[in-house]
Design an enzyme around this catalytic site. Structure first.
Site, PDB file in Angstrom:
ATOM      1  N   ARG A   1       1.666   8.064  12.937  1.00 34.77           N
ATOM      2  CA  ARG A   1       1.153   9.243  13.647  1.00 34.77           C
ATOM      3  C   ARG A   1      -0.370   9.311  13.613  1.00 34.77           C
ATOM      4  O   ARG A   1      -1.013   9.746  14.567  1.00 34.77           O
ATOM      5  CB  ARG A   1       1.731  10.503  13.001  1.00 34.77           C
ATOM      6  CG  ARG A   1       1.296  11.818  13.655  1.00 34.77           C
ATOM      7  CD  ARG A   1       1.553  12.982  12.722  1.00 34.77           C
ATOM      8  NE  ARG A   1       0.748  12.861  11.503  1.00 34.77           N
ATOM      9  CZ  ARG A   1       0.938  13.603  10.417  1.00 34.77           C
ATOM     10  NH1 ARG A   1       1.914  14.480  10.375  1.00 34.77           N
ATOM     11  NH2 ARG A   1       0.156  13.434   9.356  1.00 34.77           N
TER      12      ARG A   1
ATOM     13  N   TYR B   1       0.836  -1.199   0.000  1.00 37.03           N
ATOM     14  CA  TYR B   1       0.000   0.000   0.000  1.00 37.03           C
ATOM     15  C   TYR B   1       0.877   1.259   0.000  1.00 37.03           C
ATOM     16  O   TYR B   1       0.627   2.198  -0.763  1.00 37.03           O
ATOM     17  CB  TYR B   1      -0.923   0.010   1.218  1.00 37.03           C
ATOM     18  CG  TYR B   1      -1.716   1.300   1.333  1.00 37.03           C
ATOM     19  CD1 TYR B   1      -2.858   1.492   0.555  1.00 37.03           C
ATOM     20  CD2 TYR B   1      -1.295   2.325   2.178  1.00 37.03           C
ATOM     21  CE1 TYR B   1      -3.578   2.688   0.629  1.00 37.03           C
ATOM     22  CE2 TYR B   1      -1.999   3.523   2.253  1.00 37.03           C
ATOM     23  CZ  TYR B   1      -3.131   3.690   1.475  1.00 37.03           C
ATOM     24  OH  TYR B   1      -3.826   4.883   1.541  1.00 37.03           O
TER      25      TYR B   1
ATOM     26  N   ARG C   1     -10.534   3.444   7.657  1.00 35.11           N
ATOM     27  CA  ARG C   1      -9.504   2.994   6.713  1.00 35.11           C
ATOM     28  C   ARG C   1      -8.159   3.089   7.419  1.00 35.11           C
ATOM     29  O   ARG C   1      -7.443   4.091   7.302  1.00 35.11           O
ATOM     30  CB  ARG C   1      -9.525   3.845   5.441  1.00 35.11           C
ATOM     31  CG  ARG C   1     -10.635   3.440   4.483  1.00 35.11           C
ATOM     32  CD  ARG C   1     -10.681   4.330   3.271  1.00 35.11           C
ATOM     33  NE  ARG C   1      -9.454   4.335   2.501  1.00 35.11           N
ATOM     34  CZ  ARG C   1      -9.106   3.384   1.635  1.00 35.11           C
ATOM     35  NH1 ARG C   1      -9.890   2.326   1.466  1.00 35.11           N
ATOM     36  NH2 ARG C   1      -7.994   3.471   0.954  1.00 35.11           N
TER      37      ARG C   1
ATOM     38  N   PHE D   1      14.296  20.241  -1.106  1.00 36.76           N
ATOM     39  CA  PHE D   1      12.942  19.763  -1.348  1.00 36.76           C
ATOM     40  C   PHE D   1      12.768  18.338  -0.829  1.00 36.76           C
ATOM     41  O   PHE D   1      11.739  18.005  -0.235  1.00 36.76           O
ATOM     42  CB  PHE D   1      12.647  19.825  -2.855  1.00 36.76           C
ATOM     43  CG  PHE D   1      11.366  19.149  -3.259  1.00 36.76           C
ATOM     44  CD1 PHE D   1      10.144  19.781  -3.100  1.00 36.76           C
ATOM     45  CD2 PHE D   1      11.379  17.870  -3.802  1.00 36.76           C
ATOM     46  CE1 PHE D   1       8.961  19.160  -3.477  1.00 36.76           C
ATOM     47  CE2 PHE D   1      10.201  17.237  -4.180  1.00 36.76           C
ATOM     48  CZ  PHE D   1       8.993  17.885  -4.017  1.00 36.76           C
TER      49      PHE D   1
END
Length: 781
Positions: free
Chosen positions: A539, A492, A549, A614
């Site tokens: 978290r 997932y 979910r 970034f």
């Protein structure tokens, strides 16, 4: 408060529905105790079928035999003034046995057996939305509780919207072991009057202490007032459907005259807010869609609706180094936006790009800043990549908009051929608030996407297609109890985050700002994404669980849950559950920490400074969040977040490998220290050895670069902070002038930041004395 004894009313047991001539019901002739004995509510199964009757008292008792009472039917009326848009609230009387003193919707009570006109609805009544029984009961109770005559609220004019199945122990009134509570399938009914001036309202003193007509803004103000109590059912309805932008309240004409908000098929199940769990039966979470307070108008799903654990402003200001960092980030070395660059202006439609930038800030304010600082030839590519995937994610996350999963899968798997090909494609009625608007105005995103170079478009389309296929794979999976195992957990995370990492690496390569070989770093790109996604999943335990979910792997958490339910860990009042929850949490944190070596390896391959920052900024935020979560019981009662000042400090430390390694080194040591401290205290954590090994590996990889961060800059910092701390502690005002010291402190921080930046730019970075000094200060702290 200590649990109060149950009122002395007779016991009642579930029985068949009464038959015979309907009695005359006169609420004015009965006391609260009388109604507890004589009112016979409709006992239900989970599918809302009437299976018997029970006294009002018997259905509301919470004890070892009936942990959550007996499931029964209820209704909730919301009465509005059409001319002002105001909602009529009532404050339940202090003499009420269950949930006294709370503010709630206009009227909430129960249909009863044996009433005339009848108050029992059939499945067909629900299916066609007529529910005459619930409406008749509403008319009866509006007269009884509020003195509103039946002629002013005819049953035929009520609008039935949907049903919710919830439970809640009245622990606020009667203490943690409260003998009372609610367990209902609640029918939500709306009613509007042209003007409240035409409505008779004479509250019954035994039922209602006060009433108030409120606008939405006034209600939000009241709900923010911690001195006021609100009923749990009203809070659930308000935050799920009433308050959000585009919700039931926003357009009353639309709500009352169309079926756009009507749902007669689903029964929406909710656990109560955390303070209403427990009761005499020690009931814990059982359903998969509970809501907590928060700003439900801004985000989709349960995001923002669960309590966020924050430190007070005073506590945050005590971390003076972080205040120093915040000032530095704001005034000395801010993240510079390149959106105004000539290349960007000349390449993209200004209005459409302005929308994309605006909506990016709405759906992800924190991510917007790090995107904007990217080089102009890459910035917009990444911005659009993010928005395209956010749009796709909004479709995946919406659990109610689609007729069935097949329809949702079709939209997901065709997204790259519709949204990214058709310039006029948009979608309405999916998502909430800003995410909903993103889909509604997607043609503006497409305009900017179409102006990207062909290679970037190809990357974005490919990743979108593959991510959608992965999402479709998980649509039909029951994730109420998490993923099946670590393999499925990783899969997932790969689909929703690892593929993002791959797409970014490919965009970096085609931009020419990084070597072409970056496009082939598939494994390291995937690990970067997994590290971030796993941190978020860890978290967001409670947020995901209540949203139905969840993603914590069952093969991990089932080792620690004594009830066999993922919600077991949310019951932090149980000492065993509290202890087991931390062991489970620490295993998952350790699993994430084991990805760090690959993340550091990826960062080492980057050459463009802006791209490095970034990528590095989310990574350092993740390691700090994992440290915050490790062995932290707050994870199970809300969302834990790092301090804003710490975020600024972390961002300032992402200019080079030395700063990033220093951050990872610091938090690896912190996690290891917590693990060792717990072991010394006698805690048997099955993951201890694995945790220490993961932290040691990180420290070994980062020690050399981290040591370079100690130099003149770090020598000055403690001195500046010491002075600042002394000033802030000495007095809030100058002992000489009497003027406030806050401006002086701010100036000290600003000048200190400037001096540090100046001296640090040419000072030695490898000073053993400085290292010893920093270590000494750390020990002192």
């Amino acid at each position: 408060p200590a649990p109060a004894a149950a009122p002395a009313v007779a016991e009642a047991t579930t029985a068949a529905a009464p038959t015979g001539t309907a009695p005359t019901w006169d609420g004015n002739a009965m006391t609260q105790d009388d109604m507890m004995i004589k009112d016979t509510v409709l006992v239900l199964d989970d599918d809302d079928n009437v299976i018997g009757s029970e006294s009002k008292k018997g259905s509301h008792l919470f004890n070892a035999k009936t942990q959550r009472g007996v499931l029964h039917r209820a209704f909730s009326v919301f009465l509005f003034d059409e001319s002002t848009g105001e909602l009529l609230l009532q404050q339940r009387a202090s003499t009420k046995i269950t949930f006294p003193n709370v503010w709630t919707n206009t009227c909430c009570s129960h249909p009863l057996h044996g009433m005339s006109p009848p108050e029992v609805d059939s499945p067909q009544d629900v299916a066609d939305g007529t529910v005459p029984g619930a409406k008749n009961a509403a008319v009866r109770k509006l007269d009884h509780e509020l003195g509103i005559p039946a002629s002013q609220v005819p049953a035929s004019q009520f609008k039935f919207l949907t049903r919710l199945h919830y439970w809640a122990a009245d622990t606020v009134t009667h203490g943690k072991k409260s003998p009372w509570g609610e367990h209902e399938i609640d029918y939500v009914l709306f009613f509007t009057v042209p003007s409240k001036d035409r409505l008779t309202v004479k509250p019954h003193p035994d039922e209602v202490d006060d009433v108030a007509w409120v606008t939405k803004s006034k209600l939000l103000e009241m709900m923010d007032d911690k001195s006021l109590l609100f009923s749990p059912w009203f809070r659930l309805i308000a935050h799920r459907w009433l308050i959000p932008d585009g919700g039931w309240w926003d357009d009353l004409t639309k709500t009352m005259t169309t079926d756009v908000h009507c749902d007669y098929v689903n029964i929406h199940c909710f656990d109560p807010p955390m303070e209403h769990m427990g009761g005499g039966g020690d009931a814990g979470p059982v359903y998969s869609a509970a809501l907590e307070e928060g700003d439900a108008s801004r985000k989709q799903g349960a995001y923002g609706k669960i309590k966020t654990h924050k430190e007070s402003k005073v506590s945050q200001l005590m971390h003076v180094d972080e205040v120093f960092s915040a000032v530095s980030l704001l005034y000395i070395s801010p993240l510079k936006s390149n959106l105004e660059n000539d290349y960007v202006k000349q390449t993209f439609n200004a209005d459409d790009l302005a929308f994309c930038d605006e909506i990016l800030c709405k759906v992800s304010r924190s991510f917007a800043a790090v995107i904007r600082q990217l080089p102009p030839t890459l910035l917009v590519d990444v911005l659009i990549f993010y928005l395209v995937l956010r749009a796709l994610d909004t479709i995946e996350d919406d659990m109610t908009a689609f007729e069935n999963t097949d329809v949702k899968v079709k939209h997901l798997t065709s997204f790259h051929k519709t949204a990214l090909v058709d310039p006029n494609w948009s979608m309405d009625g999916v998502g909430e608030a800003d995410e909903k608007r993103l889909l509604q105005e997607f043609p503006k995103c497409h305009s900017v996407y179409a102006a990207l170079n062909e290679q970037s478009r190809r990357v974005i389309s490919d990743i979108t297609q593959r991510m959608a296929a992965g999402m479709a794979e998980f649509v039909d999976k029951d994730l109420g109890q998490g993923t099946a195992d670590v393999k499925q957990y990783n899969r997932y995370c790969h689909f929703v985050a690892g593929l993002v990492g791959e797409g970014l690496s490919r965009l970096f390569a085609v931009s020419g700002l990084e070597k072409p070989s970056m496009a082939n770093e598939l494994h390291l790109s995937d690990q970067m994404g997994l590290f971030l996604q796993k941190t978020n999943i860890i978290r967001d335990y409670l947020e995901d669980y209540v949203d139905g979910r969840a993603f914590w792997p069952q093969s991990v958490w089932s080792k620690y849950s004594k009830s066999g339910d993922l919600g077991y860990f949310a019951n932090q009042t149980d000492p065993e559950a509290a202890a087991q929850s931390l062991c489970c949490l620490n295993e998952l944190v350790t699993d994430a920490l084991e990805l760090v070596p690959d993340c550091l390896a990826y960062l080492s391959k980057l050459h463009c400074r802006e791209i490095f920052r970034f990528c590095a900024i989310p990574q350092v935020m993740a390691i700090a969040t994992l440290d915050k979560c490790f062995a932290n019981p707050d994870v199970f009662t809300g969302v834990v977040k790092i301090r804003k000042g710490m975020s600024c400090k972390l961002i300032n430390n992402t200019n080079d490998c030395s700063g990033v390694h220093s951050t990872f080194h610091e938090f690896a040591i912190s996690v290891a220290r917590k693990a060792r401290k717990a072991k010394q205290a006698g805690v048997e954590d099955p993951s201890f050895e694995r945790t220490i090994k993961a932290c040691d590996t990180i420290c070994e990889l980062t020690a050399a670069e981290a040591s370079k961060k100690v130099g003149a800059k770090q020598v000055l910092m403690p001195l500046a902070l010491a002075g600042l701390s002394f000033a802030s502690y000495s007095s809030s005002r100058s002992p000489v002038s009497g003027k406030p010291l806050i401006p002086a402190i701010a100036a000290t921080v600003f000048l200190g930041a400037a001096a540090t930046k100046f001296v640090g730019s040419f000072g030695s970075r490898d000073t053993s004395a400085a290292l010893k000094s920093a270590d000494a200060i750390t020990e002192e702290e």
